[in-house]
Scaffold this motif. Structure first.
Motif, short mmCIF file in Angstrom:
data_model
loop_
_atom_site.label_atom_id
_atom_site.label_comp_id
_atom_site.label_asym_id
_atom_site.label_seq_id
_atom_site.Cartn_x
_atom_site.Cartn_y
_atom_site.Cartn_z
N TYR A 143 -43.16 -28.61 27.12
CA TYR A 143 -42.17 -29.03 26.14
C TYR A 143 -42.19 -28.09 24.95
N THR A 163 -37.21 -30.62 23.07
CA THR A 163 -37.03 -32.04 22.83
C THR A 163 -37.12 -32.39 21.35
N THR A 208 -33.31 -28.04 28.84
CA THR A 208 -34.32 -27.33 29.63
C THR A 208 -33.86 -25.91 29.91
N GLU A 233 -32.49 -33.63 25.15
CA GLU A 233 -33.37 -32.54 25.53
C GLU A 233 -32.57 -31.47 26.25
N THR A 237 -38.76 -27.59 28.31
CA THR A 237 -37.80 -28.60 27.88
C THR A 237 -37.94 -28.76 26.38
#
Length: 129
Positions: free
Chosen positions: A75, A114, A101, A99, A112
């Motif tokens: 992340y 976020t 990616t 989110e 990802t």
């Protein structure tokens, strides 16, 4: 209320703002991160070229990848994504409620980005390093 933070690439950087206005304003510092990315692109064109090639180099925020890890997914921060867009010379466009990616073209890592900092910040891991 809109969750999209948008700023066109042709708009000049903002004048100096206070720390509070910059980092605790409605965009939570995303615009400043993007502006820093634009500035870095001028000073470090080689990093900008890597970003344009789809790489996710290590920057000042969580999200960059230096090498391929065993776990190929991680992340990252929306602030990283904003700086990366600035380095690429793109408009700032981030939906702070979703989110996004991306795959690093150099390492194959999947990152990802976020709005949930608990997903990329692990205080236990930070203490062990």
């Amino acid at each position: 209320m809109s969750t999209i933070v948008h700023r066109p690439i042709h708009v000049a950087p903002r004048p100096t703002l206070t720390w509070t206005d910059t980092w605790q304003g409605p965009d939570n510092g995303l615009i400043r991160c993007w502006e820093i990315g634009r500035e870095r692109a001028l000073k470090h064109p080689e990093i900008a070229q890597r970003c344009l090639a789809g790489e996710l180099p290590v920057l000042g925020w969580k999200g960059g990848v230096e090498r391929t890890l065993k776990k190929r997914e991680k992340y990252g921060s929306l602030k990283y994504l904003a700086q990366w867009q600035g380095l690429r010379g793109e408009d700032l466009r981030i939906d702070t409620s979703n989110e996004l990616t991306l795959n690093c073209s150099r390492t194959g890592m999947v990152v990802t980005f976020t709005p949930d900092a608990t997903k990329y910040y692990n205080p236990q891991l930070e203490m062990e390093e």
